[in-house]
Design a protein around this motif. Structure first.
Motif, PDB file in Angstrom:
ATOM      1  N   TRP A 102     -28.064  -2.598 -30.727  1.00  0.00           N
ATOM      2  CA  TRP A 102     -28.239  -3.890 -30.071  1.00  0.00           C
ATOM      3  C   TRP A 102     -26.921  -4.656 -30.069  1.00  0.00           C
ATOM      4  O   TRP A 102     -26.084  -4.486 -30.954  1.00  0.00           O
ATOM      5  N   ALA A 103     -26.749  -5.498 -29.070  1.00  0.00           N
ATOM      6  CA  ALA A 103     -25.486  -6.217 -28.911  1.00  0.00           C
ATOM      7  C   ALA A 103     -25.767  -7.625 -28.403  1.00  0.00           C
ATOM      8  O   ALA A 103     -26.920  -8.007 -28.176  1.00  0.00           O
ATOM      9  N   LEU A 104     -24.693  -8.399 -28.223  1.00  0.00           N
ATOM     10  CA  LEU A 104     -24.830  -9.811 -27.859  1.00  0.00           C
ATOM     11  C   LEU A 104     -23.963 -10.131 -26.649  1.00  0.00           C
ATOM     12  O   LEU A 104     -22.828  -9.660 -26.532  1.00  0.00           O
ATOM     13  N   ARG A 105     -24.501 -10.939 -25.739  1.00  0.00           N
ATOM     14  CA  ARG A 105     -23.738 -11.462 -24.613  1.00  0.00           C
ATOM     15  C   ARG A 105     -24.286 -12.834 -24.243  1.00  0.00           C
ATOM     16  O   ARG A 105     -25.255 -13.309 -24.840  1.00  0.00           O
ATOM     17  N   CYS A 106     -23.688 -13.457 -23.244  1.00  0.00           N
ATOM     18  CA  CYS A 106     -24.032 -14.839 -22.913  1.00  0.00           C
ATOM     19  C   CYS A 106     -24.159 -15.000 -21.411  1.00  0.00           C
ATOM     20  O   CYS A 106     -23.482 -14.316 -20.642  1.00  0.00           O
ATOM     21  N   TRP A 107     -25.031 -15.896 -20.978  1.00  0.00           N
ATOM     22  CA  TRP A 107     -25.216 -16.138 -19.550  1.00  0.00           C
ATOM     23  C   TRP A 107     -24.140 -17.047 -18.971  1.00  0.00           C
ATOM     24  O   TRP A 107     -23.859 -16.987 -17.783  1.00  0.00           O
ATOM     25  N   GLU A 108     -23.561 -17.914 -19.780  1.00  0.00           N
ATOM     26  CA  GLU A 108     -22.528 -18.828 -19.288  1.00  0.00           C
ATOM     27  C   GLU A 108     -21.136 -18.216 -19.429  1.00  0.00           C
ATOM     28  O   GLU A 108     -20.932 -17.303 -20.236  1.00  0.00           O
ATOM     29  N   PRO A 109     -20.154 -18.751 -18.678  1.00  0.00           N
ATOM     30  CA  PRO A 109     -18.758 -18.389 -18.949  1.00  0.00           C
ATOM     31  C   PRO A 109     -18.317 -19.087 -20.229  1.00  0.00           C
ATOM     32  O   PRO A 109     -18.749 -20.206 -20.522  1.00  0.00           O
ATOM     33  N   ILE A 110     -17.477 -18.432 -21.005  1.00  0.00           N
ATOM     34  CA  ILE A 110     -16.989 -19.013 -22.258  1.00  0.00           C
ATOM     35  C   ILE A 110     -15.472 -19.111 -22.175  1.00  0.00           C
ATOM     36  O   ILE A 110     -14.789 -18.118 -21.944  1.00  0.00           O
ATOM     37  N   ARG A 111     -14.975 -20.289 -22.392  1.00  0.00           N
ATOM     38  CA  ARG A 111     -13.541 -20.537 -22.270  1.00  0.00           C
ATOM     39  C   ARG A 111     -12.813 -20.184 -23.566  1.00  0.00           C
ATOM     40  O   ARG A 111     -13.372 -20.312 -24.659  1.00  0.00           O
ATOM     41  N   ALA A 112     -11.582 -19.715 -23.468  1.00  0.00           N
ATOM     42  CA  ALA A 112     -10.791 -19.380 -24.648  1.00  0.00           C
ATOM     43  C   ALA A 112     -10.715 -20.586 -25.582  1.00  0.00           C
ATOM     44  O   ALA A 112     -10.408 -21.695 -25.157  1.00  0.00           O
ATOM     45  N   GLY A 113     -11.015 -20.373 -26.858  1.00  0.00           N
ATOM     46  CA  GLY A 113     -11.002 -21.449 -27.841  1.00  0.00           C
ATOM     47  C   GLY A 113     -12.330 -22.143 -28.017  1.00  0.00           C
ATOM     48  O   GLY A 113     -12.465 -23.016 -28.878  1.00  0.00           O
ATOM     49  N   ALA A 114     -13.336 -21.771 -27.218  1.00  0.00           N
ATOM     50  CA  ALA A 114     -14.650 -22.410 -27.321  1.00  0.00           C
ATOM     51  C   ALA A 114     -15.415 -21.850 -28.514  1.00  0.00           C
ATOM     52  O   ALA A 114     -15.349 -20.656 -28.814  1.00  0.00           O
ATOM     53  N   PHE A 115     -16.167 -22.716 -29.187  1.00  0.00           N
ATOM     54  CA  PHE A 115     -17.007 -22.294 -30.305  1.00  0.00           C
ATOM     55  C   PHE A 115     -18.193 -21.496 -29.778  1.00  0.00           C
ATOM     56  O   PHE A 115     -18.809 -21.857 -28.774  1.00  0.00           O
ATOM     57  N   ILE A 116     -18.522 -20.408 -30.473  1.00  0.00           N
ATOM     58  CA  ILE A 116     -19.619 -19.544 -30.044  1.00  0.00           C
ATOM     59  C   ILE A 116     -20.799 -19.638 -31.005  1.00  0.00           C
ATOM     60  O   ILE A 116     -21.895 -20.032 -30.624  1.00  0.00           O
ATOM     61  N   ARG A 149     -12.837 -21.011 -51.160  1.00  0.00           N
ATOM     62  CA  ARG A 149     -13.045 -19.574 -51.321  1.00  0.00           C
ATOM     63  C   ARG A 149     -14.304 -19.111 -50.590  1.00  0.00           C
ATOM     64  O   ARG A 149     -14.460 -17.927 -50.315  1.00  0.00           O
ATOM     65  N   HIS A 150     -15.184 -20.048 -50.269  1.00  0.00           N
ATOM     66  CA  HIS A 150     -16.448 -19.709 -49.614  1.00  0.00           C
ATOM     67  C   HIS A 150     -16.717 -20.650 -48.438  1.00  0.00           C
ATOM     68  O   HIS A 150     -17.684 -21.415 -48.442  1.00  0.00           O
ATOM     69  N   PRO A 151     -15.868 -20.602 -47.413  1.00  0.00           N
ATOM     70  CA  PRO A 151     -16.063 -21.486 -46.255  1.00  0.00           C
ATOM     71  C   PRO A 151     -17.127 -20.945 -45.307  1.00  0.00           C
ATOM     72  O   PRO A 151     -17.643 -19.833 -45.473  1.00  0.00           O
ATOM     73  N   HIS A 152     -17.443 -21.734 -44.300  1.00  0.00           N
ATOM     74  CA  HIS A 152     -18.279 -21.245 -43.205  1.00  0.00           C
ATOM     75  C   HIS A 152     -17.426 -20.324 -42.330  1.00  0.00           C
ATOM     76  O   HIS A 152     -16.229 -20.553 -42.143  1.00  0.00           O
ATOM     77  N   ILE A 153     -18.035 -19.286 -41.785  1.00  0.00           N
ATOM     78  CA  ILE A 153     -17.342 -18.365 -40.886  1.00  0.00           C
ATOM     79  C   ILE A 153     -17.823 -18.642 -39.467  1.00  0.00           C
ATOM     80  O   ILE A 153     -18.974 -18.372 -39.122  1.00  0.00           O
ATOM     81  N   MET A 154     -16.927 -19.198 -38.670  1.00  0.00           N
ATOM     82  CA  MET A 154     -17.261 -19.573 -37.299  1.00  0.00           C
ATOM     83  C   MET A 154     -16.555 -18.641 -36.312  1.00  0.00           C
ATOM     84  O   MET A 154     -15.431 -18.208 -36.556  1.00  0.00           O
ATOM     85  N   PHE A 155     -17.214 -18.375 -35.203  1.00  0.00           N
ATOM     86  CA  PHE A 155     -16.647 -17.510 -34.174  1.00  0.00           C
ATOM     87  C   PHE A 155     -16.234 -18.328 -32.954  1.00  0.00           C
ATOM     88  O   PHE A 155     -16.974 -19.205 -32.502  1.00  0.00           O
ATOM     89  N   PHE A 156     -15.039 -18.004 -32.427  1.00  0.00           N
ATOM     90  CA  PHE A 156     -14.496 -18.668 -31.245  1.00  0.00           C
ATOM     91  C   PHE A 156     -14.073 -17.608 -30.226  1.00  0.00           C
ATOM     92  O   PHE A 156     -13.800 -16.457 -30.577  1.00  0.00           O
ATOM     93  N   ALA A 157     -14.003 -18.026 -28.969  1.00  0.00           N
ATOM     94  CA  ALA A 157     -13.593 -17.113 -27.897  1.00  0.00           C
ATOM     95  C   ALA A 157     -12.094 -16.871 -27.969  1.00  0.00           C
ATOM     96  O   ALA A 157     -11.306 -17.815 -27.976  1.00  0.00           O
ATOM     97  N   LEU A 158     -11.705 -15.605 -28.009  1.00  0.00           N
ATOM     98  CA  LEU A 158     -10.297 -15.239 -28.069  1.00  0.00           C
ATOM     99  C   LEU A 158      -9.648 -15.371 -26.696  1.00  0.00           C
ATOM    100  O   LEU A 158      -8.477 -15.712 -26.581  1.00  0.00           O
ATOM    101  N   ASN A 159     -10.406 -15.090 -25.649  1.00  0.00           N
ATOM    102  CA  ASN A 159      -9.939 -15.260 -24.273  1.00  0.00           C
ATOM    103  C   ASN A 159     -11.117 -15.732 -23.426  1.00  0.00           C
ATOM    104  O   ASN A 159     -12.227 -15.883 -23.927  1.00  0.00           O
ATOM    105  N   HIS A 160     -10.870 -16.003 -22.155  1.00  0.00           N
ATOM    106  CA  HIS A 160     -11.973 -16.375 -21.271  1.00  0.00           C
ATOM    107  C   HIS A 160     -12.947 -15.200 -21.177  1.00  0.00           C
ATOM    108  O   HIS A 160     -12.537 -14.051 -20.974  1.00  0.00           O
ATOM    109  N   ILE A 161     -14.229 -15.496 -21.310  1.00  0.00           N
ATOM    110  CA  ILE A 161     -15.248 -14.446 -21.303  1.00  0.00           C
ATOM    111  C   ILE A 161     -16.206 -14.703 -20.145  1.00  0.00           C
ATOM    112  O   ILE A 161     -16.849 -15.754 -20.077  1.00  0.00           O
TER     113      ILE A 161
END
Length: 638
Positions: free
Chosen positions: A478-492, A587-599
């Motif tokens: 199983w994998a993940l994708r999104c219906w909207e465009p995601i801009r580089a630097g946007a929080f996911i 030492r135990h922060p939140h791990i957040m994901f951001f867009a590396l490039n336009h998606i």
């Protein structure tokens, strides 16, 4: 040739000539004089790089002045000359200067400025990687300019400034004009600024909608169109994604309400000649940005040919040229995917093959769709959906994070803002919520801060606002994708789950495939900040040898959110970033994901799980696994 680095103690005057069709008033006088400017000059892997004297102005060549490449001339039957025929007219192997036995020794490039590697010197000759490296450098430079402009409360076009500096430094991909496809640019790629199209060689004019050139047809020369941008400025009919009715240019005055009939000249004439020459034309379609009222998203939709043309009177009363273009068959979908996902967003019930309308059971602000288009599997294994992180001890017993005393909201450039100082003096996000640069840890405002919940420094803690889709792949589960465009630097999204005690769990023997560790990612992620070196700033690039992992480890096997479905890729489009806002234990922060490039919509979201063998720098390593990402630079293991 290598990179020639010269440092000058005298701050140079940087004068950038406008590149292409910039708005009136944008030129050398609008760019500041930067400090010590590292200069360089090299040509490598199809990308040319040339700098300036440290004491002289930058001379930028207008994009429209680029000469036609030989590989776009066509012979008498109106077909492009094949590379085989051109090769026979060239020098025989081994006849070039400096060659020996048919082999040419290429100098190895030195990708260093002040001891730091630069992202715009790609280590690969792959056209896609070159385009991505050039584009990522532009984005980093644009974000940095925007950050500085917001600090000074200045409303300027950071995209034009970044593009001017890159073009003046001759940092671009595919600089020559050409008919047909552009190496390294794929159908469905999305862009947010016209300048992005310029620096990768897709569409040269920074404002004009028609890109054209003079090409040879047998013994004759003709002006033909090679690319158009349909941005909706002339009431174009775009209901059919395989048919485009494009309006000619001209007739609308930029500075007055004066209108006049369009003339058969320049771009309009080139389109008319392309109708008779039947050459392929690249089409970029513009759509409204769903996250910005005034913004647009440009989608590269592939190759078209003009089928017919005519003139008709518009609603404003002027005579306008119309060109009907038909999409060439056999191409992957581009704009069609965009229109399809926009319909799903408006009415999720129109999405077919849905197994579950909301996998999150309303835990997320927007439903998470579960679909299977490949087989009969009914869904992933059971887990408890949560968008929270379960720590080993209560948050109340953890170290407190010092807050700010800002009134209402934190402001860029406010030296009295404690949160700004925690982040090195600059707020980490733009006014639109995009991350400016990667950092060891980002500190958001939290409950201990005096500012309101509308503060721009509260982004990830508010959760995701995307329409996610968990889908079944053919060979990677199983994998993940999104219906909207995601801009580089946007929080996911955040990596949710349970923080595990590595003293109680042997990660090498664990059957848990959902453990996140802060292992060193690949070069693409490490180079995300590179670009500000072009304006004399110290490089923040951290090599794999310098990378320091954090001790936190999170398991999403039994409880987690959509992030547990993100697969590994050696060429990812997402990166992880430590963020703090509700406690002070770094030492135990939140791990957040951001867009590396336009998606683009419906593109699988992937991040780099870490380089195999890098676990030695930290405790609790995991077993390496065979990689099935299928990327061009796959490492084989992760």
């Amino acid at each position: 040739m290598g990179v020639n680095v010269n440092q000058s103690s005298t701050p140079p005057l940087v004068c950038v000539t406008p590149v292409g069709q910039f708005p009136t008033g944008f030129g050398s006088g609008n760019l500041p004089a930067f400090g010590s400017f590292a200069t360089f000059s090299t040509t490598w892997n199809g990308v040319s790089y040339s700098g300036t004297s440290a004491n002289g102005p930058i001379d930028a060549t207008p994009i429209s002045a680029y000469k036609t490449r030989a590989n776009i001339s066509v012979d008498g039957d109106d077909e492009p000359l094949s590379s085989e025929r051109k090769a026979r007219r060239g020098r025989p192997p081994g006849s070039g200067a400096g060659s020996s036995n048919g082999k040419v020794k290429r100098p190895k490039p030195t990708n260093l400025v002040a001891g730091k590697e630069l992202a715009f010197l790609p280590s690969s000759s792959d056209p896609r990687e070159i385009v991505e490296a050039v584009h990522m450098t532009f984005e980093a430079l644009r974000r940095r300019h925007l950050q500085m402009d917001e600090t000074q409360d200045a409303s300027r076009r950071a995209d034009l400034k970044a593009g001017a500096i890159m073009m003046a430094s001759n940092i671009r991909a595919n600089s020559g004009k050409r008919v047909g496809t552009v190496p390294g640019v794929e159908i469905g790629d999305i862009f947010y600024f016209r300048m992005e199209l310029c620096i990768i060689g897709l569409h040269a004019p920074s404002m004009g909608g028609i890109d054209y050139m003079t090409s040879k047809f047998g013994k004759d020369e003709d002006s033909i169109a090679i690319c158009i941008v349909s941005s909706g400025g002339y009431d174009n009919d775009e209901d059919d994604t395989d048919v485009l009715v494009y309006s000619g240019q001209g007739g609308n005055s930029k500075n007055t309400e004066e209108r006049h009939d369009q003339k058969l000249e320049r771009g309009n004439l080139a389109l008319e000649r392309s109708l008779h020459r039947k050459n392929e034309i690249r089409v970029v379609r513009g759509f409204k940005d769903p996250f910005c009222i005034t913004g647009k998203v440009y989608v590269y939709d592939g190759l078209y040919k003009i089928d017919e043309s005519w003139m008709e009177k518009t609603k404003s009363g002027i005579n306008c040229f119309k060109y009907k273009l038909l999409r060439e068959p056999g191409q992957r979908d581009g704009a069609a995917v965009w229109k399809m996902t926009q319909k799903w967003i408006a009415n999720p019930a129109t999405r077919g093959n849905v197994l579950l309308a909301d996998l999150s059971s309303k835990a997320e602000m927007l439903p998470v769709c579960l679909v299977n288009d490949v087989d009969h599997e009914k869904g992933p294994g059971h887990f408890a959906y949560t968008n929270q992180v379960k720590y080993l001890r209560p948050l109340g017993s953890m170290k407190k994070l010092q807050g700010c005393g800002c009134q209402s909201v934190c402001l860029p450039g406010d030296s009295s803002c404690a949160c700004g100082q925690h982040n090195g003096g600059d707020l980490p996000y733009s006014s639109s919520g995009l991350l400016a640069c990667r950092k060891p840890i980002i500190y958001e405002c939290g409950d201990s801060c005096n500012c309101s919940t509308n503060c721009r420094n509260r982004v990830t803690q508010k959760g995701s606002r995307l329409h996610f889709e968990v889908f079944k792949t053919t060979n990677r589960g199983w994998a993940l994708r999104c219906w909207e465009p995601i801009r580089a630097g946007a929080f996911i999204c955040e990596y949710a789950g349970e923080v595990i005690d590595e003293l109680k769990v042997n990660l090498n023997d664990s059957e848990d495939d959902y453990i996140f560790q802060t292992l060193c990612p690949g070069e693409k992620t490490l180079k995300w900040n590179c670009g500000s070196e072009l304006i004399g700033e110290v490089s923040t690039y951290v090599s794999a040898d310098e990378f320091q992992p954090l001790p936190i480890k999170i398991s999403a096997k039994h409880m987690g959110n959509v992030s547990r479905f993100m697969n590994h890729s050696c060429s990812p489009n997402v990166f992880w970033q430590p963020v703090q806002y509700d406690h002070g234990d770094d030492r135990h922060p939140h791990i957040m994901f951001f867009a590396l490039n336009h998606i683009a919509p419906m593109t699988e979201l992937t991040y780099d799980y870490g380089i195999a063998g890098s676990e030695s720098s930290g405790s609790g390593s995991r077993r390496s696994k065979n990689c099935m990402c299928g990327s061009r630079n796959c490492r084989g293991l992760f």
